[in-house]
Design a protein around this motif. Structure first.
Motif: not given
Length: 208
Positions: A47-48, A134-137, A144-145
């Motif tokens: 998802r990222g 997860l929302s902040q990543i 970094q993510a």
């Protein structure tokens, strides 16, 4: 992941290693167990990278995983890294076909090596809900993510994450450490905002 969770992680990877071994012998429940243990983290990682297309990419990855399972050699932790590598390749293929960039495309090729703090991951995840983290990543710098996703969501250690990304372990460690420090700072800010809201206008009983 929480403080003192290393024993849990080792136990989980031991179970995964046994399941993979059974699956390689043709045991269907073994494969189902391996899928159950790996899929949530793998899907979060994808998802990222590809956003809403994560489930489709994960399905393609699992087809390849199942096809090549007999070639895998390693333990449970190694299996996580192996599946993450396959998933990343499928994600990048998917994005190339759509002429899109990864949501967490690596922009920095050479990240300064700095010592990381081993407890940073545990401190952040102990204090924050997984959903919040997860929302902040998604708002972290791309390098970094992806490093944080592999460390926290997939559950890889630094060297394994570096192998998936084909980068130097020190660079990946630094990227993950910087990302987690930023998450920790955001968590602190969020806590202060929440505390301020609790004593803000209308929160104190009117004694007049």
């Amino acid at each position: 992941m929480v403080r003192g969770g290393d024993e849990h992680v080792r136990g989980r990877d031991h179970e995964l290693g046994r399941a993979v071994s059974r699956a390689q012998d043709g045991d269907e429940p073994g494969f189902e167990t391996a899928y159950r243990l790996v899929q949530p983290g793998l899907l979060g990682y994808l998802r990222g990278l590809v956003g809403a297309d994560a489930e489709d990419v994960a399905s393609d990855a699992w087809l390849e995983i199942a096809r090549d399972l007999h070639r895998f050699r390693g333990d449970g932790a190694g299996f996580r890294g192996w599946t993450a590598t396959i998933a990343r390749h499928r994600a990048l293929d998917h994005l190339r076909k759509q002429k899109r960039r990864p949501l967490t495309a690596l922009l920095e090729q050479d990240v300064l090596d700095l010592p990381g703090t081993a407890d940073t991951v545990e401190e952040v995840m102990e204090a924050a809900s997984t959903r919040w983290a997860l929302s902040q990543i998604a708002g972290l710098p791309p390098d970094q993510a992806e490093a944080v996703l592999l460390r926290v969501v997939v559950g890889l250690d630094g060297p394994a994450a570096a192998r998936v990304l084909r980068k130097r372990p020190g660079a990946v460690r630094t990227a993950a450490h910087r990302g987690l420090r930023r998450l920790a700072a955001q968590l602190t800010t969020a806590g202060r905002v929440t505390s301020a809201a609790c004593v803000g206008p209308g929160s104190v009983k009117d004694e007049g």
